[in-house]
Design a protein around this motif. Structure first.
Motif, PDB file in Angstrom:
ATOM      1  N   LEU A 125       0.833  -1.199   0.000  1.00 46.83           N
ATOM      2  CA  LEU A 125       0.000   0.000   0.000  1.00 46.83           C
ATOM      3  C   LEU A 125       0.869   1.252   0.000  1.00 46.83           C
ATOM      4  CD1 LEU A 125      -2.685   1.538   0.286  1.00 46.83           C
ATOM      5  CD2 LEU A 125      -2.564   1.137   2.755  1.00 46.83           C
ATOM      6  N   ASP A 128       2.157   1.700  -3.431  1.00 42.48           N
ATOM      7  CA  ASP A 128       1.092   2.157  -4.341  1.00 42.48           C
ATOM      8  C   ASP A 128       0.800   3.646  -4.141  1.00 42.48           C
ATOM      9  OD1 ASP A 128       0.825  -0.395  -5.368  1.00 42.48           O
ATOM     10  OD2 ASP A 128      -0.876  -0.926  -4.091  1.00 42.48           O
ATOM     11  N   VAL A 129       0.719   4.049  -2.882  1.00 49.45           N
ATOM     12  CA  VAL A 129       0.441   5.452  -2.564  1.00 49.45           C
ATOM     13  C   VAL A 129       1.598   6.339  -3.019  1.00 49.45           C
ATOM     14  CG1 VAL A 129       0.192   7.090  -0.645  1.00 49.45           C
ATOM     15  CG2 VAL A 129      -1.143   4.980  -0.666  1.00 49.45           C
ATOM     16  N   VAL A 256      -5.481   0.830  -2.075  1.00 53.34           N
ATOM     17  CA  VAL A 256      -5.423   2.290  -1.998  1.00 53.34           C
ATOM     18  C   VAL A 256      -6.731   2.854  -1.459  1.00 53.34           C
ATOM     19  CG1 VAL A 256      -5.188   4.416  -3.363  1.00 53.34           C
ATOM     20  CG2 VAL A 256      -3.696   2.473  -3.828  1.00 53.34           C
TER      21      VAL A 256
END
Length: 315
Positions: A125, A128-129, A256
């Motif tokens: 995560l 991804d962020v 996300v």
């Protein structure tokens, strides 16, 4: 004095802890990971304890497993069938290393597998962020522009934009006539956070917050504050404070969307905090934001905390 305490802690961690673990294994018949999965409360308390135990392991096989899982999550491959196979492989490795019989300890297999999902799902995560944060808003990108228009429509459904570049953007809290300049710090992540809040909570919390931002005395720049809160949410994710929220919220690998929901909670609660402070101008924003962030961090210290927007308060 600090150095002495550090030395004592290192001594205890390196020499005493293994003896203590050996003693408990002999007396209980369970390894540390089993004791955690059977004894710790599900959610953040259990996942963080497993994370700490794995990180402190001296087993070369465990160290190799951690390096492999780090690589998988950093490269966004902890998804779908591939993610399930990776979890299964990780559990099998630990069962072998710790000499655990899966037929006897089937509950451990389930609980430990969930912890693997959460720990490395969180790491993915973050990757991804970060990918969204480092993606520059591009006015020539059709998808970027579409999302910007959707943001306007979600917040101002009864008002048409006169043109792409217009002072109307200031009505929802952008600094100038073209919002693209305000996304520089947080990139596409800032826009996606705002759009998620406006789209998912448009009929309640988002419109509620937007109306407060337009207060003639205690108002603030909705979009600019929102982008600042994106920065706060990202920092909390990066430094690990947000693990409490993610580990207590997710039943599967975090996406996300979970980060967007965390952001929405922060925005809604910041609005409440801002109004309670009754500021006379935006000049007080920095101090109020700092105090709010401290309050959030303090709340996240409680591993049992579960954050959610109280919809009843928006009525």
């Amino acid at each position: 004095m600090v150095e002495m305490y550090t030395y004592i802690w290192l001594f205890v961690s390196y020499y005493v802890r293994p003896i203590y673990k050996w003693f408990l294994r002999k007396t209980t018949g369970l390894c540390e990971l089993q004791r955690i999965c059977y004894g710790a409360v599900s959610g953040a308390p259990r996942v963080r304890a497993v994370e700490k135990s794995l990180g402190a392991s001296r087993s070369p096989q465990i160290a190799q497993l951690i390096a492999h899982l780090n690589n998988v999550s950093d490269n966004h491959r902890f998804v779908g069938q591939n993610g399930r196979e990776i979890v299964s492989g990780a559990v099998s490795t630990v069962l072998l290393v710790k000499r655990i019989n899966p037929r006897v300890h089937f509950q451990f297999v389930k609980s430990f597998g969930h912890c693997i999902q959460q720990i490395w799902g969180y790491r993915q995560l973050l990757a991804d962020v970060e990918s969204l944060r480092t993606t520059t808003y591009d006015p020539d990108n059709v998808e970027h522009e579409r999302k910007l228009m959707l943001l306007w429509e979600a917040l101002r459904p009864d008002e048409m934009l006169a043109s792409r570049i217009t002072k109307q953007w200031q009505d929802i809290g952008f600094q100038g006539d073209d919002p693209k300049t305000d996304f520089r710090g947080m990139g596409l992540l800032g826009l996606e956070n705002l759009l998620f809040f406006a789209s998912e909570y448009g009929n309640g919390p988002a419109s509620h917050v937007l109306s407060h931002s337009l207060h003639p005395v205690h108002g603030y720049a909705f979009a600019i504050v929102g982008i600042n809160l994106t920065s706060m949410a990202w920092q909390l994710l990066r430094d690990g404070h947000a693990k409490t929220y993610v580990y207590n919220t997710c039943k599967a690998v975090p996406s996300v969307r979970v980060f967007h929901q965390f952001y929405c909670y922060l925005f809604y609660e910041f609005d409440r905090h801002w109004l309670a402070c009754r500021p006379k101008s935006m000049m007080e924003f920095s101090d109020i934001k700092t105090k709010f962030e401290s309050n959030v961090k303090a709340s996240l210290q409680d591993p049992n905390n579960v954050f959610s927007i109280r919809l009843a308060d928006t009525v």
